[in-house]
Design an enzyme around this catalytic site. Structure first.
Site, PDB file in Angstrom:
ATOM      1  N   GLU A  50     -11.629   7.552  -5.171  1.00 33.83           N
ATOM      2  CA  GLU A  50     -11.652   7.175  -3.753  1.00 33.83           C
ATOM      3  C   GLU A  50     -13.019   7.512  -3.143  1.00 33.83           C
ATOM      4  O   GLU A  50     -13.663   8.484  -3.572  1.00 33.83           O
ATOM      5  CB  GLU A  50     -10.539   7.948  -3.020  1.00 33.83           C
ATOM      6  CG  GLU A  50     -10.390   7.656  -1.550  1.00 33.83           C
ATOM      7  CD  GLU A  50      -9.977   6.222  -1.255  1.00 33.83           C
ATOM      8  OE1 GLU A  50      -9.241   5.619  -2.051  1.00 33.83           O
ATOM      9  OE2 GLU A  50     -10.418   5.701  -0.205  1.00 33.83           O
ATOM     10  N   CYS A  88      -7.447   2.870 -12.558  1.00 33.07           N
ATOM     11  CA  CYS A  88      -7.632   4.073 -11.727  1.00 33.07           C
ATOM     12  C   CYS A  88      -9.102   4.166 -11.304  1.00 33.07           C
ATOM     13  O   CYS A  88      -9.992   4.024 -12.136  1.00 33.07           O
ATOM     14  CB  CYS A  88      -7.275   5.337 -12.501  1.00 33.07           C
ATOM     15  SG  CYS A  88      -5.620   5.335 -13.175  1.00 33.07           S
ATOM     16  N   ARG A  97       3.448   4.075 -17.548  1.00 28.22           N
ATOM     17  CA  ARG A  97       3.975   3.906 -18.917  1.00 28.22           C
ATOM     18  C   ARG A  97       5.183   4.801 -19.132  1.00 28.22           C
ATOM     19  O   ARG A  97       6.170   4.393 -19.734  1.00 28.22           O
ATOM     20  CB  ARG A  97       2.871   4.211 -19.943  1.00 28.22           C
ATOM     21  CG  ARG A  97       1.809   3.108 -19.969  1.00 28.22           C
ATOM     22  CD  ARG A  97       0.853   3.282 -21.135  1.00 28.22           C
ATOM     23  NE  ARG A  97      -0.030   4.438 -20.975  1.00 28.22           N
ATOM     24  CZ  ARG A  97      -1.150   4.429 -20.254  1.00 28.22           C
ATOM     25  NH1 ARG A  97      -1.519   3.332 -19.625  1.00 28.22           N
ATOM     26  NH2 ARG A  97      -1.913   5.498 -20.174  1.00 28.22           N
ATOM     27  N   ARG A 114      -1.064   7.250   7.720  1.00 29.39           N
ATOM     28  CA  ARG A 114      -0.455   6.175   8.527  1.00 29.39           C
ATOM     29  C   ARG A 114       0.735   6.709   9.324  1.00 29.39           C
ATOM     30  O   ARG A 114       1.884   6.338   9.088  1.00 29.39           O
ATOM     31  CB  ARG A 114       0.016   5.025   7.604  1.00 29.39           C
ATOM     32  CG  ARG A 114      -1.093   4.208   6.993  1.00 29.39           C
ATOM     33  CD  ARG A 114      -1.932   3.459   8.025  1.00 29.39           C
ATOM     34  NE  ARG A 114      -1.161   2.597   8.920  1.00 29.39           N
ATOM     35  CZ  ARG A 114      -0.854   1.331   8.661  1.00 29.39           C
ATOM     36  NH1 ARG A 114      -1.235   0.770   7.530  1.00 29.39           N
ATOM     37  NH2 ARG A 114      -0.167   0.611   9.533  1.00 29.39           N
ATOM     38  N   TYR A 156       4.151   5.995   2.485  1.00 28.46           N
ATOM     39  CA  TYR A 156       3.271   7.174   2.576  1.00 28.46           C
ATOM     40  C   TYR A 156       4.131   8.421   2.495  1.00 28.46           C
ATOM     41  O   TYR A 156       5.058   8.585   3.296  1.00 28.46           O
ATOM     42  CB  TYR A 156       2.462   7.128   3.879  1.00 28.46           C
ATOM     43  CG  TYR A 156       1.441   6.020   3.814  1.00 28.46           C
ATOM     44  CD1 TYR A 156       0.140   6.277   3.421  1.00 28.46           C
ATOM     45  CD2 TYR A 156       1.813   4.699   4.073  1.00 28.46           C
ATOM     46  CE1 TYR A 156      -0.779   5.255   3.294  1.00 28.46           C
ATOM     47  CE2 TYR A 156       0.904   3.659   3.939  1.00 28.46           C
ATOM     48  CZ  TYR A 156      -0.397   3.944   3.551  1.00 28.46           C
ATOM     49  OH  TYR A 156      -1.294   2.931   3.417  1.00 28.46           O
ATOM     50  N   ARG A 198       0.841  -1.205   0.000  1.00 23.58           N
ATOM     51  CA  ARG A 198       0.000   0.000   0.000  1.00 23.58           C
ATOM     52  C   ARG A 198       0.869   1.245   0.000  1.00 23.58           C
ATOM     53  O   ARG A 198       2.008   1.229   0.463  1.00 23.58           O
ATOM     54  CB  ARG A 198      -0.900   0.013   1.253  1.00 23.58           C
ATOM     55  CG  ARG A 198      -2.258  -0.672   1.124  1.00 23.58           C
ATOM     56  CD  ARG A 198      -3.132  -0.053   0.050  1.00 23.58           C
ATOM     57  NE  ARG A 198      -3.023   1.398  -0.048  1.00 23.58           N
ATOM     58  CZ  ARG A 198      -3.772   2.255   0.623  1.00 23.58           C
ATOM     59  NH1 ARG A 198      -4.702   1.816   1.438  1.00 23.58           N
ATOM     60  NH2 ARG A 198      -3.630   3.567   0.452  1.00 23.58           N
ATOM     61  N   ARG A 212      -3.903   7.277  -3.820  1.00 17.93           N
ATOM     62  CA  ARG A 212      -3.608   6.053  -3.059  1.00 17.93           C
ATOM     63  C   ARG A 212      -3.268   4.955  -4.058  1.00 17.93           C
ATOM     64  O   ARG A 212      -3.736   4.991  -5.202  1.00 17.93           O
ATOM     65  CB  ARG A 212      -4.810   5.632  -2.208  1.00 17.93           C
ATOM     66  CG  ARG A 212      -5.093   6.571  -1.041  1.00 17.93           C
ATOM     67  CD  ARG A 212      -6.440   6.247  -0.431  1.00 17.93           C
ATOM     68  NE  ARG A 212      -6.714   6.947   0.812  1.00 17.93           N
ATOM     69  CZ  ARG A 212      -7.178   8.187   0.911  1.00 17.93           C
ATOM     70  NH1 ARG A 212      -7.426   8.900  -0.185  1.00 17.93           N
ATOM     71  NH2 ARG A 212      -7.428   8.740   2.088  1.00 17.93           N
TER      72      ARG A 212
END
Ligand code: ATP
Ligand SMILES: Nc1ccn([C@H]2C[C@H](O)[C@@H](COP(=O)(O)O)O2)c(=O)n1
Length: 330
Positions: free
Chosen positions: A76, A73, A63, A113, A105, A7, A88
């Site tokens: 959120e 994509c 790319r 986080r 992050y 993540r 994210r």
């Protein structure tokens, strides 16, 4: 072969195509580097973007890095008060070897986080401005460590006073410092393994600490220790020179102040609650004297960093100050 999920997230300066693509590239590069990944191990990449980023998809970043990897994509979920302009990512990789995964992050997304993102918050300001109260509460809400650097100068002062050392005898001061251990544990401070949390707040230590804190050799040793503490974890660190010297690269710098009368009144009320008998006039004089010494010392004086946010808490509650800082983090 084992499948791993990594993540990450990054904030984007502006809703501009270039900023979005550059942020996505930076995030993916950091995930690859910090996890020691060969790009051929990447199975797929899933990006999500907040609704306010609509100038471009982040996918072309992959790319442009030269990777032929399936990318998707999505938008959120919109949650009130959540971080704005944020990308994210979820990266799947397959590897033969055992991998210890590092989630990544960056920038303002560290707030998502704080427990794993090496977030550094610096709080400086004059005596009695509320630095420790605010820093402690903020650290608790973010679930990260609180470091009171003033307590470190106080602990050294306590030791020098106990040993009756002349503060101008620099060689002896340095010798003592080099054989001194200072540790923080569960909100307590330990000097050579002895809990001195209360002892460092004595009137004698308070009257002498600014003198000790103005000794360049003392500062050099303690600054190096403070940097080491902040090196590999998220911290809220407070003091006088955190934004200007100790953590010049802090993610957020706060200069917290209040009028000297308000600071003295709050400290006076605190001392009264603790049963300490002292006149208000004496408290205000002590605060002024400490400010003067901290602001005028030659080496690393108290001053606001150019990139710090000024908060005047004269008319703000502790909760208002903490909420304001959390908003600045976003
Ligand atoms: N915003 C506020 N509203 C009301 N009281 C406050 C506020 N901020 C701090 N205080 C109170 O003011 C006093 C001084 O706060 P604190 O000890 O956190 O200051 P400090 O900047 O860490 O001081 P020092 O530099 O002397 O260590 C405490 O009694 C604290 O509870
Ligand atoms: N980073 C720091 C922290 C503290 N000091 C000095 C200034 C104060 O007079 C003294 C005690 O700090 P307090 O516990 O009152 O916050 O230590 C400093 O010079 N640099």
């Amino acid at each position: 072969m084992t499948l791993y999920s990594i993540r990450g997230a990054i904030s984007v300066e502006d809703n501009k195509k270039e900023d979005i693509i550059n942020a996505a590239k930076m995030l993916i590069n950091e995930i690859i580097n910090s996890n020691n990944i060969d790009p051929s191990q990447i199975v797929d990449i899933l990006f999500s973007v907040t609704k306010d980023l609509d100038d471009a998809y982040p996918a072309p970043a992959i790319r442009s890095l030269g990777y032929d990897i399936p990318v998707m994509c999505l938008q959120e979920a919109e949650v009130k008060h959540s971080l704005r302009r944020c990308i994210r990512v979820l990266v799947h990789i397959q590897a033969d070897e055992h991998k210890k995964i590092k989630h990544v992050y960056l920038k303002k997304a560290k707030i998502l986080r704080p427990d794993i993102s090496n977030l550094k918050i610096a709080i400086d300001g004059p005596a009695g401005a509320g630095k420790s109260t605010v820093a402690k509460e903020l650290a608790q809400r973010l679930n990260i460590e609180y470091i009171d650097t003033g307590a470190m100068y106080r602990a050294v002062t306590l030791k020098l006073l106990d040993k009756h050392v002349d503060f101008s005898d620099t060689d002896t001061v340095v010798d003592i410092l080099n054989s001194t251990e200072i540790q923080f544990e569960n909100g307590r401070i330990y000097l050579d393994n002895k809990d001195v949390t209360e002892d460092i707040r004595s009137a004698l230590v308070t009257a002498n600490v600014s003198k000790v804190a103005s000794i360049p050799e003392v500062r050099r040793i303690l600054v190096s220790l403070q940097r080491k503490i902040a090196d590999c974890k998220s911290v809220v660190m407070e003091g006088r020179d955190i934004g200007t010297t100790v953590l010049k690269d802090a993610d957020l710098k706060i200069f917290l102040t209040s009028s000297v009368e308000i600071r003295a009144k709050r400290r006076y009320e605190e001392l009264k609650r603790k049963g300490v008998k002292i006149e208000f006039s004496e408290v205000i004089e002590q605060i002024k004297a400490r400010d003067l010494q901290d602001e005028t010392r030659e080496y690393s004086p108290l001053k606001m960093a150019d990139d710090a946010h000024l908060i005047d808490a004269s008319n703000m509650s502790v909760d208002e100050v903490v909420c304001h800082i959390i908003e600045l983090l976003k």
